[in-house]
Design a protein around this motif. Structure first.
Motif, PDB file in Angstrom:
ATOM      1  N   GLU A  38       0.830  -1.198   0.000  1.00 46.83           N
ATOM      2  CA  GLU A  38       0.000   0.000   0.000  1.00 46.83           C
ATOM      3  C   GLU A  38       0.875   1.264   0.000  1.00 46.83           C
ATOM      4  O   GLU A  38       0.431   2.327  -0.429  1.00 46.83           O
ATOM      5  CB  GLU A  38      -0.909  -0.028   1.231  1.00 46.83           C
ATOM      6  CG  GLU A  38      -1.913   1.080   1.311  1.00 46.83           C
ATOM      7  CD  GLU A  38      -2.776   0.983   2.565  1.00 46.83           C
ATOM      8  OE1 GLU A  38      -3.808   1.678   2.590  1.00 46.83           O
ATOM      9  OE2 GLU A  38      -2.427   0.241   3.509  1.00 46.83           O
ATOM     10  N   SER A  39       2.136   1.144   0.439  1.00 48.66           N
ATOM     11  CA  SER A  39       3.033   2.296   0.443  1.00 48.66           C
ATOM     12  C   SER A  39       3.514   2.651  -0.977  1.00 48.66           C
ATOM     13  O   SER A  39       3.995   3.750  -1.208  1.00 48.66           O
ATOM     14  CB  SER A  39       4.229   2.056   1.366  1.00 48.66           C
ATOM     15  OG  SER A  39       4.946   0.920   0.956  1.00 48.66           O
ATOM     16  N   SER A  40       3.389   1.726  -1.914  1.00 52.08           N
ATOM     17  CA  SER A  40       3.672   1.979  -3.342  1.00 52.08           C
ATOM     18  C   SER A  40       2.462   1.497  -4.142  1.00 52.08           C
ATOM     19  O   SER A  40       2.509   0.450  -4.795  1.00 52.08           O
ATOM     20  CB  SER A  40       4.916   1.217  -3.797  1.00 52.08           C
ATOM     21  OG  SER A  40       6.041   1.660  -3.104  1.00 52.08           O
ATOM     22  N   PRO A  41       1.362   2.257  -4.089  1.00 51.33           N
ATOM     23  CA  PRO A  41       0.087   1.749  -4.610  1.00 51.33           C
ATOM     24  C   PRO A  41      -0.123   1.861  -6.120  1.00 51.33           C
ATOM     25  O   PRO A  41      -1.145   1.416  -6.625  1.00 51.33           O
ATOM     26  CB  PRO A  41      -0.940   2.620  -3.880  1.00 51.33           C
ATOM     27  CG  PRO A  41      -0.240   3.922  -3.711  1.00 51.33           C
ATOM     28  CD  PRO A  41       1.202   3.557  -3.462  1.00 51.33           C
ATOM     29  N   CYS A  68      -9.927   4.080 -10.860  1.00 49.24           N
ATOM     30  CA  CYS A  68      -8.598   3.809 -10.319  1.00 49.24           C
ATOM     31  C   CYS A  68      -7.684   3.168 -11.369  1.00 49.24           C
ATOM     32  O   CYS A  68      -6.495   2.988 -11.134  1.00 49.24           O
ATOM     33  CB  CYS A  68      -8.699   2.908  -9.094  1.00 49.24           C
ATOM     34  SG  CYS A  68      -9.482   1.330  -9.439  1.00 49.24           S
ATOM     35  N   ASN A  91      -4.082   2.617  -9.753  1.00 51.10           N
ATOM     36  CA  ASN A  91      -3.696   3.456  -8.628  1.00 51.10           C
ATOM     37  C   ASN A  91      -4.550   3.071  -7.420  1.00 51.10           C
ATOM     38  O   ASN A  91      -5.738   3.380  -7.361  1.00 51.10           O
ATOM     39  CB  ASN A  91      -3.889   4.936  -8.972  1.00 51.10           C
ATOM     40  CG  ASN A  91      -3.357   5.855  -7.895  1.00 51.10           C
ATOM     41  OD1 ASN A  91      -3.105   5.445  -6.767  1.00 51.10           O
ATOM     42  ND2 ASN A  91      -3.186   7.115  -8.247  1.00 51.10           N
ATOM     43  N   THR A  93      -4.249   4.188  -4.377  1.00 52.90           N
ATOM     44  CA  THR A  93      -4.265   5.214  -3.338  1.00 52.90           C
ATOM     45  C   THR A  93      -5.693   5.420  -2.829  1.00 52.90           C
ATOM     46  O   THR A  93      -6.613   5.638  -3.605  1.00 52.90           O
ATOM     47  CB  THR A  93      -3.722   6.556  -3.887  1.00 52.90           C
ATOM     48  OG1 THR A  93      -2.418   6.337  -4.418  1.00 52.90           O
ATOM     49  CG2 THR A  93      -3.666   7.611  -2.801  1.00 52.90           C
ATOM     50  N   GLY A  94      -5.857   5.315  -1.508  1.00 54.88           N
ATOM     51  CA  GLY A  94      -7.178   5.504  -0.909  1.00 54.88           C
ATOM     52  C   GLY A  94      -8.092   4.301  -1.005  1.00 54.88           C
ATOM     53  O   GLY A  94      -9.231   4.336  -0.553  1.00 54.88           O
ATOM     54  N   LYS A 126       0.184  -1.375   4.406  1.00 54.01           N
ATOM     55  CA  LYS A 126       1.567  -0.966   4.693  1.00 54.01           C
ATOM     56  C   LYS A 126       1.869  -1.226   6.170  1.00 54.01           C
ATOM     57  O   LYS A 126       1.016  -1.069   7.035  1.00 54.01           O
ATOM     58  CB  LYS A 126       1.831   0.488   4.315  1.00 54.01           C
ATOM     59  CG  LYS A 126       1.023   1.537   4.999  1.00 54.01           C
ATOM     60  CD  LYS A 126       1.401   2.908   4.472  1.00 54.01           C
ATOM     61  CE  LYS A 126       0.371   3.933   4.883  1.00 54.01           C
ATOM     62  NZ  LYS A 126       0.655   5.239   4.302  1.00 54.01           N
TER      63      LYS A 126
END
Length: 128
Positions: A38-41, A68, A91, A93-94, A126
């Motif tokens: 999740e830290s590099s989504p 997404c 992506n 993110t979120g 993450k």
């Protein structure tokens, strides 16, 4: 006699026109991103296709099943025997961590007008 000759000529031209068509063939229809954090989504893959027909192939549209996922595709006509690409970016993110599967609908002027591509993977939470 003229009518028969004209009808036969139209039939031959119609058959020749119907057999002259573009045709898309993908190297693969599914891409598995595997597991990512999740830290590099943001993950990206490329679907390569070939025009195996005998007319130029045009990708009219590539639409993802959700916001997404963003597809980018070759806009220029792809000549017979040549290759083109559809680059797909997911992506996360979120988004909630876990497994996902998304589709991309590709529309062309080819013999088969619609093809569906798939991406999938698992986004891990993450670690702190």
């Amino acid at each position: 006699m003229k009518k028969t000759l004209l009808t036969a000529l139209m039939l031959v031209c119609g058959i020749a026109f119907a057999s002259a068509q573009a045709e898309i063939k993908f190297d693969k229809l599914t891409n598995d991103f595997g597991t990512f954090s999740e830290s590099s989504p943001v993950v990206t893959c490329t679907f390569t296709f070939t025009n195996v027909g005998n007319q130029p192939l045009v990708v009219n549209q590539a639409v993802a099943s959700c916001g997404c996922t963003v597809p980018e595709y070759t806009k220029d006509p792809v000549k017979p025997g040549e290759k083109g690409e559809i680059k797909v970016t997911y992506n996360g993110t979120g988004k909630f961590p876990g497994h996902f599967k998304k589709s991309i609908t590709v529309r062309t002027n080819g013999k088969v007008e619609m093809t569906r591509l798939y991406i999938e993977g698992t986004m891990e939470e993450k670690k702190n």
